[in-house]
Scaffold this motif. Structure first.
Motif, PDB file in Angstrom:
ATOM      1  N   ARG A  14       0.916  -1.129   0.026  1.00 23.02           N
ATOM      2  CA  ARG A  14      -0.053   0.124   0.265  1.00 23.02           C
ATOM      3  C   ARG A  14       0.958   1.356  -0.047  1.00 23.02           C
ATOM      4  O   ARG A  14       0.574   2.177  -0.542  1.00 23.02           O
ATOM      5  CB  ARG A  14      -0.843  -0.118   1.230  1.00 23.02           C
ATOM      6  CG  ARG A  14      -1.954   1.274   1.340  1.00 23.02           C
ATOM      7  CD  ARG A  14      -2.745   1.056   2.722  1.00 23.02           C
ATOM      8  NE  ARG A  14      -2.010   1.159   3.522  1.00 23.02           N
ATOM      9  CZ  ARG A  14      -1.354   2.366   4.429  1.00 23.02           C
ATOM     10  NH1 ARG A  14      -1.958   3.347   4.176  1.00 23.02           N
ATOM     11  NH2 ARG A  14      -0.774   2.059   5.366  1.00 23.02           N
ATOM     12  N   ARG A  15       1.907   1.279   0.517  1.00 23.42           N
ATOM     13  CA  ARG A  15       2.721   2.396   0.846  1.00 23.42           C
ATOM     14  C   ARG A  15       4.045   1.974   1.156  1.00 23.42           C
ATOM     15  O   ARG A  15       4.373   0.922   1.700  1.00 23.42           O
ATOM     16  CB  ARG A  15       2.261   3.209   2.049  1.00 23.42           C
ATOM     17  CG  ARG A  15       3.180   4.245   2.695  1.00 23.42           C
ATOM     18  CD  ARG A  15       2.568   5.265   3.631  1.00 23.42           C
ATOM     19  NE  ARG A  15       2.395   4.392   4.649  1.00 23.42           N
ATOM     20  CZ  ARG A  15       2.271   5.035   6.014  1.00 23.42           C
ATOM     21  NH1 ARG A  15       1.705   6.114   6.349  1.00 23.42           N
ATOM     22  NH2 ARG A  15       2.235   4.068   6.952  1.00 23.42           N
ATOM     23  N   TYR A  16       4.973   2.855   0.805  1.00 22.78           N
ATOM     24  CA  TYR A  16       6.590   2.714   0.784  1.00 22.78           C
ATOM     25  C   TYR A  16       7.229   3.512   1.719  1.00 22.78           C
ATOM     26  O   TYR A  16       6.759   4.740   1.655  1.00 22.78           O
ATOM     27  CB  TYR A  16       7.192   2.828  -0.773  1.00 22.78           C
ATOM     28  CG  TYR A  16       8.880   2.917  -0.686  1.00 22.78           C
ATOM     29  CD1 TYR A  16       9.298   1.451  -1.124  1.00 22.78           C
ATOM     30  CD2 TYR A  16       9.573   3.813  -0.396  1.00 22.78           C
ATOM     31  CE1 TYR A  16      10.815   1.669  -1.150  1.00 22.78           C
ATOM     32  CE2 TYR A  16      10.920   3.587  -0.467  1.00 22.78           C
ATOM     33  CZ  TYR A  16      11.602   2.516  -0.917  1.00 22.78           C
ATOM     34  OH  TYR A  16      12.919   2.418  -0.916  1.00 22.78           O
ATOM     35  N   PRO A  33       3.075   4.648  -5.445  1.00 22.40           N
ATOM     36  CA  PRO A  33       2.016   5.499  -5.669  1.00 22.40           C
ATOM     37  C   PRO A  33       1.863   6.517  -4.305  1.00 22.40           C
ATOM     38  O   PRO A  33       1.298   7.495  -4.162  1.00 22.40           O
ATOM     39  CB  PRO A  33       0.538   4.867  -5.686  1.00 22.40           C
ATOM     40  CG  PRO A  33       1.060   3.488  -4.991  1.00 22.40           C
ATOM     41  CD  PRO A  33       2.534   3.167  -5.571  1.00 22.40           C
ATOM     42  N   LYS A  34       2.245   5.848  -3.054  1.00 25.81           N
ATOM     43  CA  LYS A  34       2.302   6.646  -1.929  1.00 25.81           C
ATOM     44  C   LYS A  34       3.714   6.394  -1.038  1.00 25.81           C
ATOM     45  O   LYS A  34       3.881   5.117  -1.102  1.00 25.81           O
ATOM     46  CB  LYS A  34       0.982   6.392  -1.086  1.00 25.81           C
ATOM     47  CG  LYS A  34       1.035   7.030   0.173  1.00 25.81           C
ATOM     48  CD  LYS A  34      -0.643   6.823   0.619  1.00 25.81           C
ATOM     49  CE  LYS A  34      -0.880   7.768   2.141  1.00 25.81           C
ATOM     50  NZ  LYS A  34      -2.128   7.396   2.623  1.00 25.81           N
ATOM     51  N   SER A  35       4.137   7.216  -0.295  1.00 28.34           N
ATOM     52  CA  SER A  35       5.504   6.770   0.271  1.00 28.34           C
ATOM     53  C   SER A  35       5.897   8.005   1.290  1.00 28.34           C
ATOM     54  O   SER A  35       5.277   9.063   1.338  1.00 28.34           O
ATOM     55  CB  SER A  35       6.601   6.887  -0.707  1.00 28.34           C
ATOM     56  OG  SER A  35       6.835   7.965  -1.517  1.00 28.34           O
ATOM     57  N   ILE A  36       6.717   7.493   2.106  1.00 28.32           N
ATOM     58  CA  ILE A  36       7.397   8.425   3.140  1.00 28.32           C
ATOM     59  C   ILE A  36       8.745   8.044   3.042  1.00 28.32           C
ATOM     60  O   ILE A  36       9.550   6.977   3.115  1.00 28.32           O
ATOM     61  CB  ILE A  36       7.198   7.841   4.544  1.00 28.32           C
ATOM     62  CG1 ILE A  36       5.683   7.937   4.837  1.00 28.32           C
ATOM     63  CG2 ILE A  36       7.963   8.536   5.502  1.00 28.32           C
ATOM     64  CD1 ILE A  36       5.367   7.567   6.346  1.00 28.32           C
ATOM     65  N   LYS A  52      11.199  19.030  -4.536  1.00 25.16           N
ATOM     66  CA  LYS A  52       9.958  18.831  -4.843  1.00 25.16           C
ATOM     67  C   LYS A  52       8.922  20.082  -5.204  1.00 25.16           C
ATOM     68  O   LYS A  52       7.969  19.816  -6.168  1.00 25.16           O
ATOM     69  CB  LYS A  52       9.420  18.261  -3.481  1.00 25.16           C
ATOM     70  CG  LYS A  52       7.826  17.884  -3.713  1.00 25.16           C
ATOM     71  CD  LYS A  52       7.308  17.148  -2.340  1.00 25.16           C
ATOM     72  CE  LYS A  52       5.783  16.716  -2.519  1.00 25.16           C
ATOM     73  NZ  LYS A  52       5.472  15.990  -1.232  1.00 25.16           N
ATOM     74  N   HIS A 138       3.718  12.508  -4.324  1.00 27.73           N
ATOM     75  CA  HIS A 138       2.918  11.811  -3.184  1.00 27.73           C
ATOM     76  C   HIS A 138       3.565  11.200  -2.336  1.00 27.73           C
ATOM     77  O   HIS A 138       3.309  10.140  -1.633  1.00 27.73           O
ATOM     78  CB  HIS A 138       2.020  10.823  -4.113  1.00 27.73           C
ATOM     79  CG  HIS A 138       0.984  11.194  -4.847  1.00 27.73           C
ATOM     80  ND1 HIS A 138       0.066  12.096  -4.887  1.00 27.73           N
ATOM     81  CD2 HIS A 138       1.022  11.180  -6.493  1.00 27.73           C
ATOM     82  CE1 HIS A 138      -0.561  12.464  -6.000  1.00 27.73           C
ATOM     83  NE2 HIS A 138       0.204  11.516  -6.903  1.00 27.73           N
ATOM     84  N   THR A 139       4.637  11.912  -1.880  1.00 32.63           N
ATOM     85  CA  THR A 139       5.647  11.510  -0.970  1.00 32.63           C
ATOM     86  C   THR A 139       5.821  12.427   0.147  1.00 32.63           C
ATOM     87  O   THR A 139       5.716  13.830  -0.014  1.00 32.63           O
ATOM     88  CB  THR A 139       7.261  11.506  -1.393  1.00 32.63           C
ATOM     89  OG1 THR A 139       7.005  10.500  -2.333  1.00 32.63           O
ATOM     90  CG2 THR A 139       8.152  10.974  -0.468  1.00 32.63           C
ATOM     91  N   ARG A 140       5.685  12.168   1.564  1.00 30.63           N
ATOM     92  CA  ARG A 140       5.926  12.628   2.646  1.00 30.63           C
ATOM     93  C   ARG A 140       7.393  12.712   3.012  1.00 30.63           C
ATOM     94  O   ARG A 140       8.152  11.566   3.407  1.00 30.63           O
ATOM     95  CB  ARG A 140       5.066  12.122   3.899  1.00 30.63           C
ATOM     96  CG  ARG A 140       5.247  13.149   5.023  1.00 30.63           C
ATOM     97  CD  ARG A 140       3.829  13.002   5.971  1.00 30.63           C
ATOM     98  NE  ARG A 140       3.612  11.712   6.492  1.00 30.63           N
ATOM     99  CZ  ARG A 140       4.288  11.087   7.630  1.00 30.63           C
ATOM    100  NH1 ARG A 140       5.005  11.875   8.459  1.00 30.63           N
ATOM    101  NH2 ARG A 140       3.997   9.832   7.866  1.00 30.63           N
ATOM    102  N   ASP A 157       2.204  -2.015   4.320  1.00 30.84           N
ATOM    103  CA  ASP A 157       3.316  -1.072   3.960  1.00 30.84           C
ATOM    104  C   ASP A 157       4.655  -2.130   3.552  1.00 30.84           C
ATOM    105  O   ASP A 157       5.134  -3.148   4.001  1.00 30.84           O
ATOM    106  CB  ASP A 157       3.751  -0.256   5.272  1.00 30.84           C
ATOM    107  CG  ASP A 157       2.552   0.840   5.579  1.00 30.84           C
ATOM    108  OD1 ASP A 157       1.760   1.111   4.560  1.00 30.84           O
ATOM    109  OD2 ASP A 157       2.636   1.545   6.744  1.00 30.84           O
TER     110      ASP A 157
END
Length: 249
Positions: A14-16, A33-36, A52, A138-140, A157
């Motif tokens: 779901r998340r990297y 698609p979604k990450s930290i 960014k 889409h990265t924090r 994750d």
């Protein structure tokens, strides 16, 4: 190592999450698609935040500096007034530093001598920074100790961990920045990833002492690959080494 990492990465998640993101090369290859992305180095994370949000401005700052030793030393010692200038300097110094080494002194100041453009290549282009900016959409981005970032990982994750490698009694010369991962951090590292594994996160670890970690992380799969060190203070130190990869899936 990238082909091996890609072959071992889970197919679905779901998340990297990457607490020691560094160059973020696996993140870029996977394009999740979604990450930290996190790191303890505030200069790195600040640079990524500027790339960014303002990639063109960062590129323009870098392009204003020539690839000469005199200019390099001037930029290295200058006080930059804006976040964009500091981001441009971070990328500029990393590109032209001696043998691509990143190192800080006890005051947190980058202190690597000039390496030159002929050996180190060219600065990132405007189009490359724009592409990186889009990848970060889409990265924090987080500047934090690894333990707090690992604590966020849960079922669904994919957690990739590549801490600075431990070399026994070798003196810490400030590589990766002072306060980076050391042997004193191994126990809390193991506790953190074991807890994340119990929460259902899929975890992949790159570490030169993965056998040590495997003793504490029972049942985890161990793999390896051979790679040549491309960054070292002296070219004779660049050698083929065995890299170990530990995963819980």
């Amino acid at each position: 190592m990238l082909p091996k990492l890609l072959s071992l990465a889970p197919r679905e998640y779901r998340r990297y999450i990457e607490p020691f993101c560094g160059s973020a090369c696996l993140f870029l290859a996977l394009n999740p698609p979604k990450s930290i992305l996190a790191d303890l180095n505030p200069h790195l994370i600040s640079t990524y935040k500027q790339v960014k949000s303002r990639p063109t401005d960062v590129a323009e700052v870098m392009a204003s500096w020539s690839a000469t030793q005199k200019e390099y030393l001037r930029v290295r010692g200058a006080s930059m007034t804006t976040a964009v200038e500091r981001a441009g300097r971070f990328l500029y110094l990393n590109r032209y530093s001696f043998n691509g080494v990143y190192r800080e002194n006890l005051k947190g100041q980058f202190n690597v001598p000039f390496g030159g453009a002929r050996k180190n290549g060219q600065l990132a282009t405007v189009s490359e920074l724009i592409a990186f900016s889009r990848a970060l959409a889409h990265t924090r981005l987080v500047c934090s100790d690894f333990e707090d970032v690992i604590a966020e990982a849960k079922a669904g994750d994919f957690l990739y961990l590549d801490p600075p490698y431990h070399y026994g009694t070798a003196r810490n010369r400030g590589e990766y920045g002072y306060g980076a991962f050391s042997s004193a951090d191994v126990d809390r590292f193991v506790s953190s990833v074991a807890a994340a594994s119990k929460r259902g996160a899929q975890i992949l670890i790159s570490y030169n002492r993965a056998h040590q970690l495997k003793k504490a992380l029972k049942g985890w799969a161990l793999a390896h690959c051979s790679t040549r060190r491309s960054i070292a203070g002296f070219t004779q130190s660049r050698r083929v080494v065995r890299e170990y990869l530990l995963r819980n899936y």
